[in-house]
Design a protein around this motif. Structure first.
Motif, short mmCIF file in Angstrom:
data_model
loop_
_atom_site.label_atom_id
_atom_site.label_comp_id
_atom_site.label_asym_id
_atom_site.label_seq_id
_atom_site.Cartn_x
_atom_site.Cartn_y
_atom_site.Cartn_z
N GLY A 1 48.92 33.68 69.73
CA GLY A 1 47.59 33.55 69.18
C GLY A 1 46.54 34.36 69.92
N TYR A 2 45.37 34.34 69.33
CA TYR A 2 44.17 35.00 69.87
C TYR A 2 43.12 33.96 70.21
N ASP A 3 42.36 34.21 71.27
CA ASP A 3 41.12 33.49 71.50
C ASP A 3 40.13 34.42 72.18
N LYS A 4 38.87 34.04 72.12
CA LYS A 4 37.81 34.92 72.61
C LYS A 4 37.83 35.06 74.12
N THR A 5 38.03 33.95 74.83
CA THR A 5 37.98 33.97 76.30
C THR A 5 39.06 33.05 76.88
N PRO A 6 39.56 33.36 78.06
CA PRO A 6 40.51 32.47 78.74
C PRO A 6 39.82 31.17 79.16
N THR A 7 40.53 30.08 79.08
CA THR A 7 40.05 28.78 79.53
C THR A 7 41.21 28.05 80.20
N GLN A 8 40.91 26.87 80.72
CA GLN A 8 41.98 26.06 81.30
C GLN A 8 43.04 25.75 80.26
N LEU A 9 42.63 25.49 79.01
CA LEU A 9 43.60 25.19 77.95
C LEU A 9 44.49 26.38 77.65
N THR A 10 43.90 27.58 77.55
CA THR A 10 44.74 28.75 77.26
C THR A 10 45.68 29.05 78.43
N ASP A 11 45.21 28.80 79.66
CA ASP A 11 46.10 28.97 80.82
C ASP A 11 47.31 28.04 80.72
N GLU A 12 47.06 26.80 80.29
CA GLU A 12 48.15 25.84 80.18
C GLU A 12 49.11 26.22 79.04
N LEU A 13 48.57 26.75 77.94
CA LEU A 13 49.43 27.21 76.85
C LEU A 13 50.32 28.37 77.29
N LYS A 14 49.74 29.29 78.05
CA LYS A 14 50.53 30.43 78.53
C LYS A 14 51.63 29.97 79.48
N GLU A 15 51.33 28.96 80.29
CA GLU A 15 52.35 28.40 81.18
C GLU A 15 53.49 27.76 80.37
N ALA A 16 53.17 27.30 79.16
CA ALA A 16 54.19 26.69 78.29
C ALA A 16 54.99 27.74 77.52
N GLY A 17 54.72 29.03 77.77
CA GLY A 17 55.49 30.09 77.14
C GLY A 17 54.89 30.64 75.86
N ILE A 18 53.62 30.37 75.61
CA ILE A 18 52.95 30.85 74.40
C ILE A 18 52.16 32.12 74.74
N ASP A 19 52.39 33.19 73.97
CA ASP A 19 51.73 34.47 74.21
C ASP A 19 50.32 34.43 73.62
N ILE A 20 49.31 34.72 74.45
CA ILE A 20 47.91 34.69 74.01
C ILE A 20 47.22 35.97 74.47
N HIS A 21 46.43 36.56 73.58
CA HIS A 21 45.60 37.70 73.97
C HIS A 21 44.14 37.40 73.65
N PHE A 22 43.24 38.14 74.31
CA PHE A 22 41.81 37.83 74.24
C PHE A 22 40.99 39.02 73.73
N GLU A 23 41.67 39.94 73.10
CA GLU A 23 41.01 41.10 72.49
C GLU A 23 41.40 41.14 71.01
#
Length: 447
Positions: free
Chosen positions: A35-57
């Motif tokens: 998924g995409y999101d505008k900015t990194p947050t504690q939640l997106t950090d936790e999702l990435k640790e769970a193996g989910i690919d996230i970009h912010f652009e």
């Protein structure tokens, strides 16, 4: 699209609390998730640790090939995404199945036994308690929560496939897309008037939600909700009620009167009468489902709360720091009641960041009244979220109406130095904006 045919799920706005729970769910059941999101947050950090690919652009090149097959990819989008978002427009132009979070929850709940928790206040905590009670009772449940539950350090409880617990959001009438078997409404006080127009129209939507429960013995409501249903609360006319409340070393201890029995000496650790009401609603829903009341009592005693719901960040003899998501006047009043009940003898500073210009405009005098219950108030500028400024609606205008003995308007980078030099014995941060992203820095600074 049938869920069984989905291989990949792409989220636009994956960092939202509700969206991230869905992302965890699809990852758990074996789907490709990114998924995409505008900015990194504690939640997106936790999702990435769970193996989910996230970009912010917002960049199509960052969308993996596996998510470009429209026959097997579901796209989930948040309403906060701007219309010009290039990734969103790619999926639209190429005919992908694009759904809102509420629609996806509807697909999931349609084929399960669904508990739905609605209300302008209290739904996240009630959903969390109910999910915890059912999970502890070994029910085959998955609970989608609008907050991170401290017991599990996630906003998804369980991995069941036959029972779901969902937070039924009234915003944009999203809860009307659900298929509840058992449901409750915790509060129908006016909110989201930018969507509903009037309080009366909002109440119509809540009635429509209540009507979705076919078995009326499985629809519950608190005393302040003016709809037909099984009444839960503190009054004599309640079908489920709490009596004999006392405080024992920071715990509430009380008795629950159910339709056919009395359960004595129940213990619950979250402060505030509003949380007793939330606990009782969750108890009633699980009790009606058939869970042993002794198991429910154990579950209430072991529930640790929800992140940003009266969350203790510092708890020393000389300083207490509590953070709470409260962003409506009634919620602020409930937090104030709890704080003063437990710590009324301490010097308390309440820091509030208003959320949305429209909400601040609609409840300006109510915000001022609830904030004035604190002797010392700090305001930050309004967090706009999805809105543009409204002329005359500012934190400065709100501050003028607050009658506290001490009051000040600060910029965010001025807050921590101010708090460190304040001499406060208890600091309370409240609000639903990006103040939540500052909490850990405030905690470290105070420590």
């Amino acid at each position: 699209m049938e869920l069984s045919k989905i291989k990949s799920v792409f989220f636009i706005g994956i960092g939202g609390i509700g969206m991230s729970a869905l992302a965890r769910y699809f990852k758990f059941i074996g789907k490709n998730v990114a998924g995409y999101d505008k900015t990194p947050t504690q939640l997106t950090d936790e999702l990435k640790e769970a193996g989910i690919d996230i970009h912010f652009e917002d960049n199509l090149d960052l969308v993996g090939d596996v998510y470009r097959d429209k026959e097997s990819t579901l796209v989930v989008v948040t309403p906060a995404i701007p219309k010009a978002h290039s990734e969103w427009n790619y999926f639209i132009e190429n005919g992908f199945d694009i759904r809102k979070r509420s629609e996806v929850l509807g697909l999931i709940t349609k084929d399960t036994y669904c508990f739905a928790v609605a209300g302008t206040h209290g739904k996240t905590t009630t959903t969390s308690i109910l999910g915890h009670l059912l999970y502890q009772a070994k029910v085959d449940v998955t609970a989608f929560v609008g907050g991170v539950v401290e017991n599990y350090q996630t906003n998804l409880i369980g991995s069941g496939t036959t029972v779901t617990v969902v937070e039924a959001d009234e915003f944009d009438r999203s809860f009307l897309r659900l298929y509840p078997n058992t449901a409750c409404i915790t509060s129908t006080e006016a909110d989201h008037l930018d969507i509903f127009g009037t309080a009366e129209e909002m109440l119509v939507a809540f009635q429509d939600f209540a009507d979705k429960v076919e078995d009326k013995s499985k629809f519950f409501k608190t005393e302040n909700v003016d709809l037909d249903g099984i009444k839960v609360g503190f009054g004599e006319d309640c079908s489920y009620k709490i009596e004999n409340i006392r405080i024992d070393n920071g715990w509430y201890v009380f008795d629950i009167i159910a339709p056919n029995e009395r359960i004595n000496d129940v213990r619950f650790g979250l402060p505030g009468r509003h949380n007793l009401s939330n606990a009782l609603v969750a108890f009633a829903m699980a009790y009606t489902y058939g869970v042993n009341p002794l198991v429910l009592v154990e579950g209430l005693a072991s529930f640790q709360g929800v992140r940003r719901r009266f969350s203790y960040k510092v708890r020393r003899d000389d300083l207490i720091y509590i953070d709470d998501y409260a962003h409506h006047p009634t919620e602020i009043a409930a937090v104030s009641q709890a704080v003063h009940e437990l710590y009324g003898d301490k010097k308390i500073i309440a820091v509030f960041q208003p959320h949305l210009y429209s909400r601040t405009r609609d409840f300006m005098s109510e915000f001022a009244a609830s904030l004035s219950s604190f002797d010392h108030v700090v305001l930050l500028d309004i967090y706009p979220a999805r809105e543009l400024p409204i002329e005359g609606v500012t934190s400065s205008a709100l501050l003028d109406l607050v009658t506290s003995n001490e009051k000040v308007l600060l910029l965010k980078d001025e807050l921590l130095p101010y708090l460190k030099n304040s001499g406060a014995e208890l600091i309370l941060t409240i609000g639903a904006g990006d103040l939540g992203e500052m909490v850990e820095d405030i905690k470290r600074g105070l420590e």
